[in-house]
Design an enzyme around this catalytic site. Structure first.
Site, PDB file in Angstrom:
ATOM      1  CB  SER A 139      -0.923  -0.005   1.221  1.00  0.00           C
ATOM      2  OG  SER A 139      -0.184   0.022   2.422  1.00  0.00           O
ATOM      3  CG  ASP A 158      -1.570   1.948   8.578  1.00  0.00           C
ATOM      4  OD1 ASP A 158      -2.271   2.881   8.111  1.00  0.00           O
ATOM      5  OD2 ASP A 158      -0.539   1.533   8.020  1.00  0.00           O
ATOM      6  CG  HIS A 170       7.260  -3.619   9.504  1.00  0.00           C
ATOM      7  ND1 HIS A 170       6.717  -4.821   9.856  1.00  0.00           N
ATOM      8  CD2 HIS A 170       6.233  -2.724   9.597  1.00  0.00           C
ATOM      9  CE1 HIS A 170       5.419  -4.673  10.141  1.00  0.00           C
ATOM     10  NE2 HIS A 170       5.119  -3.414   9.994  1.00  0.00           N
ATOM     11  NE  ARG A 171       7.007   0.087   2.464  1.00  0.00           N
ATOM     12  CZ  ARG A 171       6.659   1.150   1.751  1.00  0.00           C
ATOM     13  NH1 ARG A 171       7.591   1.971   1.293  1.00  0.00           N
ATOM     14  NH2 ARG A 171       5.403   1.399   1.470  1.00  0.00           N
ATOM     15  CD  GLU A 174       2.554  -4.638   7.825  1.00  0.00           C
ATOM     16  OE1 GLU A 174       1.878  -4.268   8.798  1.00  0.00           O
ATOM     17  OE2 GLU A 174       3.132  -3.847   7.056  1.00  0.00           O
ATOM     18  CG  ASP A 202       2.949   4.899   5.892  1.00  0.00           C
ATOM     19  OD1 ASP A 202       4.008   5.208   5.320  1.00  0.00           O
ATOM     20  OD2 ASP A 202       2.441   3.755   5.786  1.00  0.00           O
ATOM     21  CE  LYS A 259       5.837   1.988   5.922  1.00  0.00           C
ATOM     22  NZ  LYS A 259       4.567   2.033   5.141  1.00  0.00           N
ATOM     23  CD  GLU A 306       0.877   3.879   9.710  1.00  0.00           C
ATOM     24  OE1 GLU A 306       1.179   3.284  10.785  1.00  0.00           O
ATOM     25  OE2 GLU A 306       1.312   3.512   8.612  1.00  0.00           O
ATOM     26  CG  HIS A 323      -0.918  -5.280   4.485  1.00  0.00           C
ATOM     27  ND1 HIS A 323      -0.419  -4.500   5.490  1.00  0.00           N
ATOM     28  CD2 HIS A 323      -0.372  -4.801   3.332  1.00  0.00           C
ATOM     29  CE1 HIS A 323       0.379  -3.571   4.980  1.00  0.00           C
ATOM     30  NE2 HIS A 323       0.413  -3.725   3.679  1.00  0.00           N
ATOM     31  CE  LYS A 362       2.451   0.072  11.247  1.00  0.00           C
ATOM     32  NZ  LYS A 362       2.000   0.650   9.971  1.00  0.00           N
ATOM     33  CD  GLU A 387      -0.341  -1.921   8.995  1.00  0.00           C
ATOM     34  OE1 GLU A 387       0.266  -1.544  10.024  1.00  0.00           O
ATOM     35  OE2 GLU A 387       0.071  -1.722   7.846  1.00  0.00           O
TER      36      GLU A 387
HETATM   37  P1  PGA Z   1       3.209  -1.179   2.987  1.00  0.00           P
HETATM   38  O1  PGA Z   1       2.246  -0.896   4.209  1.00  0.00           O
HETATM   39  O2  PGA Z   1       4.533  -1.588   3.509  1.00  0.00           O
HETATM   40  O3  PGA Z   1       2.464  -2.277   2.300  1.00  0.00           O
HETATM   41  O4  PGA Z   1       3.242   0.098   2.206  1.00  0.00           O
HETATM   42  C1  PGA Z   1       2.655  -0.689   5.491  1.00  0.00           C
HETATM   43  C2  PGA Z   1       1.964   0.500   6.017  1.00  0.00           C
HETATM   44  O5  PGA Z   1       1.062   1.065   5.354  1.00  0.00           O
HETATM   45  O6  PGA Z   1       2.311   0.952   7.103  1.00  0.00           O
HETATM   46 ZN    ZN Z   2       0.838   2.736   6.851  1.00  0.00          ZN
END
Ligand code: PGA
Ligand code: ZN
Length: 411
Positions: A39, A233, A358-359, A197, A305, A330, A278, A144, A381, A154
């Site tokens: 995402s 999130d 992380h991702r 995740e 984010d 990130k 988030e 996800h 995170k 999330e």
């Molecule tokens: P992504 O998502 O690593 O798939 O972009 C993680 C997030 O949105 O925090």
């Molecule tokens: Zn995010």
């Protein structure tokens, strides 16, 4: 002095190819791998050039190594500048932000190793004293997880009452287990499947998932005496419909206007005592972000984010607009360690809480654990379960062991 740079194609937690860099100096060695998002924010740098990882291995490796061999690994700002010059665009579309970030991180790890220092010590200068709180992923939805999972991406928890990292990690895992038991009672199709995740991927509405998450936090807090609080999130850019100007919750069969979205999120913050939210608003709407922050920013972290994409220029606009009070960091959203650092410093100078993250597509690379400690980010995170998530958490356990009188960060 850098003697060799090697790039290789490896596989991430989703089974997709990514890039790993090895940097060799005469007395040091560093290795780092790039993660990838599902995402992603529209303003992130490009992950890979046309032709993907194979192009990187075939062409880009030689381009980079011919420029940076002979440079000092510890001159990371210069190395990062050279990476930008080699690329020549403003979004790393020629060499790939993932290529750049892997080289940037591997270089600084090589420099640390040549001084015989762990990365967090080398980057942080002085010995750090605090450990970040782990923000762990409990339930996965959105991009996800599968079609019947919640729209919200999330459902997270943070063990704000933990007094050391092991207690913090254990608390998150206790909640993760409790949530599984609770899902089994509500969703009779649940097979124990997880999302990208490591959170559970159940057939639940947002409302059901929120109830389960909240009650699991209350129970574990009561039973263990360690306060653990829920967060989300929302990743709302994923279900924002620009034409209709609506947030379209498919799983719920509900659409919300911008104003309704602000009210809905504010209501969730109070009903479920959320510590953290988030991307509750889509990535181009600083105004609605600011409105929600004005309403709830005194009792909840309102985190950007996709909104800020670790980009100091975009963050500066956000600060100007009072959009949010926290941001996700990130490194591969921006492409170099130097730019990552600059964004963190700008955030701190303006009382925005930086959260190193992380991702969804990860490797067992543990570098972000060191970055969070070195840069004094109070929160990391990085999931709660699964090998590529615990790689970072277990590294924090090792780091805590090395600190003198370690304590948890100030929240
Ligand atoms: P992504 O998502 O690593 O798939 O972009 C993680 C997030 O949105 O925090
Ligand atoms: Zn995010």
């Amino acid at each position: 002095v850098i003697e060799d740079v090697r790039l290789r194609k490896i596989i991430d937690s989703r089974g997709n190819p990514t890039v790993e860099a090895d940097v060799l100096t005469w007395n040091g060695f560093g290795r780092a791998a790039a993660p990838s998002g599902a995402s992603t924010g529209v303003n992130e740098v490009a992950s890979f050039p046309d032709g993907g990882v194979d192009r990187v291995i075939e062409d880009i490796e030689d381009l980079i190594s011919s420029e940076i061999i002979g440079m000092e690994a510890e001159d990371i700002r210069e190395i990062d500048n050279v990476l930008k010059e080699i690329d020549g665009t403003d979004n790393f579309s020629n060499i790939g932000g993932n290529t750049a970030v892997a080289v940037s991180m591997a270089t600084v790890k090589a420099a640390a190793s040549s001084y015989n220092l762990p990365l967090y010590r080398f980057l942080g200068g002085a010995m750090p004293t605090s450990i970040p709180f782990p923000l762990g992923n409990m339930i996965n939805g959105g991009a996800h997880a599968g079609v019947n999972a919640p729209d919200i991406q999330e459902f997270l928890v943070i063990p704000v009452g933990a007094s050391n990292i092991t207690e913090a990690i254990t608390t998150n895992i206790n909640v993760h287990r409790r949530i599984k038991e609770k899902i089994q009672k509500v969703d009779d199709t649940f097979t124990g499947g997880k999302g990208d995740e490591g959170g559970w991927a159940p057939n639940l509405t947002n409302q059901q998932a929120l109830e389960i998450q909240f009650s699991a936090c209350e129970e574990i807090s009561d039973e263990t005496g360690v306060l653990v609080r829920p967060g989300l999130d929302v990743a709302s850019s994923e279900f924002w419909n620009e034409e209709e100007q609506q947030y379209v919750y498919e799983r719920e069969g509900v659409s919300r206007s911008v104003g309704e979205q602000i009210d809905y999120i504010a209501d969730l913050i109070d009903t479920y005592k959320l510590f953290y939210v988030e991307d509750p608003i889509q990535e181009n709407d600083f105004v609605a972000f600011a409105e929600l922050t004005a309403k709830c920013g005194d009792r909840c972290l309102i985190c950007g984010d996709d909104l800020f994409v670790t980009n100091a220029e975009i963050l500066a606009e956000g600060i100007e607009a009072n959009a949010g009070n926290s941001l996700i960091i990130k490194p591969n959203q921006i492409g170099t360690l130097t730019d990552t650092y600059n964004t963190i410093e700008l955030a701190k100078a303006n009382q925005y809480v930086p959260i190193v993250s992380h991702r969804s597509g990860e490797t067992t690379d543990e570098t972000i654990a060191h970055l969070a400690v070195a840069f004094n980010a109070p929160i990391i995170k990085t999931g709660a379960a699964g090998g590529e998530r615990i790689a970072k958490l277990n590294e924090l356990i090792r780091i805590e062991e090395e600190l003198v009188n370690p304590k948890m960060a100030d929240l």
